[in-house]
Structure formats: C-alpha cells, structure tokens
Design an enzyme around this catalytic site. Structure first.
Site, PDB file in Angstrom:
ATOM      1  N   ARG A 169     104.612  77.414 126.620  1.00 43.20           N
ATOM      2  CA  ARG A 169     104.804  76.199 127.422  1.00 43.20           C
ATOM      3  C   ARG A 169     106.000  76.319 128.373  1.00 43.20           C
ATOM      4  O   ARG A 169     106.722  75.357 128.611  1.00 43.20           O
ATOM      5  CB  ARG A 169     104.966  74.977 126.516  1.00 43.20           C
ATOM      6  CG  ARG A 169     103.822  74.750 125.550  1.00 43.20           C
ATOM      7  CD  ARG A 169     102.513  74.434 126.267  1.00 43.20           C
ATOM      8  NE  ARG A 169     101.444  74.260 125.283  1.00 43.20           N
ATOM      9  CZ  ARG A 169     100.620  75.228 124.888  1.00 43.20           C
ATOM     10  NH1 ARG A 169     100.722  76.443 125.418  1.00 43.20           N
ATOM     11  NH2 ARG A 169      99.679  75.002 124.004  1.00 43.20           N
ATOM     12  N   SER A 220     100.363  66.068 124.306  1.00 47.05           N
ATOM     13  CA  SER A 220     101.305  66.420 123.238  1.00 47.05           C
ATOM     14  C   SER A 220     102.737  66.199 123.707  1.00 47.05           C
ATOM     15  O   SER A 220     103.124  66.654 124.782  1.00 47.05           O
ATOM     16  CB  SER A 220     101.122  67.879 122.820  1.00 47.05           C
ATOM     17  OG  SER A 220      99.837  68.086 122.275  1.00 47.05           O
ATOM     18  N   GLU A 290     107.794  68.662 124.840  1.00 41.10           N
ATOM     19  CA  GLU A 290     106.952  69.344 125.817  1.00 41.10           C
ATOM     20  C   GLU A 290     106.882  68.511 127.088  1.00 41.10           C
ATOM     21  O   GLU A 290     106.725  69.040 128.183  1.00 41.10           O
ATOM     22  CB  GLU A 290     105.557  69.550 125.221  1.00 41.10           C
ATOM     23  CG  GLU A 290     104.615  70.364 126.061  1.00 41.10           C
ATOM     24  CD  GLU A 290     103.324  70.681 125.332  1.00 41.10           C
ATOM     25  OE1 GLU A 290     102.269  70.637 125.985  1.00 41.10           O
ATOM     26  OE2 GLU A 290     103.366  70.969 124.119  1.00 41.10           O
TER      27      GLU A 290
END
Length: 301
Positions: A169, A220, A290
């Site tokens: 990520r 998320s 995130e």
C-alpha cells in the site's frame, strides 16, 4: 495563453468536497477544476505552481479523509480523464487515470483477459490505485503495472514500475510531487472468457458479502499488520458498532468506518485514533491508517 484562458473559464472557487469523496465528508476547496485532458492538467499544474498553491488530486475520492476545514490551493479532480485501450498482440492495457477500477476489471474479464480479477471491488480509479498500490484477493497493482505517465514540475514523464518503489500500500507517488495521468498494465489475454468472468464474479460477491456497501465509507481504514488482520484485532477488542458522532466501526467488517448520516471528518479521525489506542493497549500492535488524511485536523491522541 490559450491554456490559461481555458483554465480560467472552468476554474471554480469555494467548492464543497464532501460530494466528491466516498466518506461524504470534507470542507471547501479554495480552487477546484476537472481537467479532461493531459494538456489541461499540465496547464492547471503550472498555474498553481506559479501562484505557489498546493495541488491535491482526486479521483473517486476513496481512501481519503478530507478535513472539515477544506483544502487550500487547487484541487484537481481527474474523474473526466477516462478510457482504456486493450492491445491484443501484447496483452498491454493503456488506462487513463480517471478510469474506474471496477469497470476496467469487468472489461478485461469480458474479453477473457486475466490479471484484474482481484480488482473488481476496489472503490477507486486507476490513478489512485497506482498511487496506493491498491490490492485485494492476493493481487495488487505492483503485480501488473509496467509503466506510468506522470506530470511533474519538469513536464510529462514516463516512470517505470521500479521507480515507483512499490511496497505494501505504498509508492513514491504518495509524496504528491507527481500527478498520474495514465498507466500501462500487463495482463494475460487468451483465457476462456467464462473462466475469467466466473472468478471476477466470485470475487465481487465475496466483497459484497463481507464488506459494507450500504453506507458511505473509504474502504479499509488500516493496513494489515502482517501476518495479522486489522479487522480481526479491532473485532477482538469489541469495537464493532462503536460510534463517535455519526462515525461508526462497521458491524459487518471491523476495518471499515461508516458515515451513518451526518458524520464530520473530525468524528472519523477521532474514531480512528480511538481504535488505534484500544488495539495498541490490548495487543501492543500499532495500526497504521491506509486512509490518507488531507487538510488540517484537530488531532486526537
């Protein structure tokens, strides 16, 4: 001169940003534009740089939390920059930054091209997926990206996958010093159309069954602290359903925070910090968001 005149015709001031984000929160953009071409993006970028304004890029507005105080400078929404070209001879797909990832995944599946089945439920655009190294179902952008076209202070450049320094990520594009305008993805053509469609459909149904789609959210919220899962740790702390204002930890999947109606960005951040503190106290694990915070917040420790 023509580019500058064109920009002044489309540039807007004091534009509410909540409607452009999947959380449905956020204040006003000082300046806002929706360029429909690479040339228009370059013109807007140059204008902002000459005015010493910060530049923020939006696509689908997922994976973002924009402050209630809004954003200074120029906000460029790339959602009009769409399109994808499939090259059967090479298996390469040229994709514009504003192309929705789910639409791209379905388009590939309908042609029997494998490689994007995992992406069918990603709530974002190609540009955001490249920047964040989006992933799901064991796949991610780093697996298929070959190169990317970006605009920087030096103009239009092509960067290789290696230059992006991909990690979980993460990419160097998250510094905000370059704007993704398109990318080349390497897929695998020649599969049975029904096979790729079945896998894509299965992945989509799995996401619909296990993740909340009924209320605004950003996807998320936390990165998974491998080998553990953020959602499992949050659930083990009894935080499903926990609420601050109208921001709530989803009862379906604990790594999702929902806007139950009138949440403010500050409510969501306060809930994020509460979850981090609780998981840290219970398990000694530091959950890293995130979701990207944009603008000024009254942070909560």
């Amino acid at each position: 001169m023509t580019g500058a005149v064109s920009l002044l015709e489309t540039l807007q001031q004091a534009v509410p940003l909540a409607g452009f984000t999947s959380f449905r929160v956020g204040g006003l953009a000082q300046f806002y534009d929706e360029p429909a071409s690479v040339e228009a993006i370059a013109t807007a970028w140059q204008w902002a740089r000459l005015a010493d304004f910060p530049v923020t890029f939006l696509g689908a507005g997922s994976n973002l939390l924009i402050s209630d105080r809004g954003l200074p400078g120029l906000v460029l929404n790339l959602r009009r920059l769409q399109g994808a070209t499939f090259d059967l001879a090479t298996g390469c797909v040229e994709v514009a930054a504003g192309e929705p990832i789910p639409r791209l995944a379905w388009a590939a599946a309908r042609q029997g091209w494998s490689g994007l089945e995992w992406a069918v439920g990603i709530p974002g655009t190609l540009g955001g997926a490249v920047v964040m190294n989006a992933g799901a179902q064991g796949g991610c952008m780093a697996d298929i990206l070959q190169s990317v076209q970006v605009i920087t202070d030096q103009g239009l450049e092509t960067w290789s996958r290696e230059q992006l320094q991909y990690d979980y990520r993460h990419s160097v594009l998250q510094t905000g010093h370059a704007c993704v305008v398109s990318a080349q993805l390497q897929l695998q053509p020649g599969f049975e159309r029904s096979q790729v469609l079945t896998t894509t459909s299965t992945n989509f149904r799995q996401r619909k069954r296990t993740q909340p789609y009924h209320l605004p959210n950003c996807g998320s919220v936390f990165r998974n602290p491998e080998p553990q899962k953020a959602g499992q740790l949050i659930e083990a702390c009894g935080l499903k359903g926990y609420q601050i204002g109208d921001a709530q930890v989803s009862e379906l999947h604990a790594n999702f925070i929902l806007n139950c109606g009138a949440a403010r960005a500050q409510d969501i951040l306060s809930l994020i910090r509460h979850v981090q503190g609780t998981v840290g106290d219970h398990f000694g694990v530091n959950l890293h968001p995130e979701v990207k915070l944009l603008g000024e917040f009254q942070d909560v420790i």
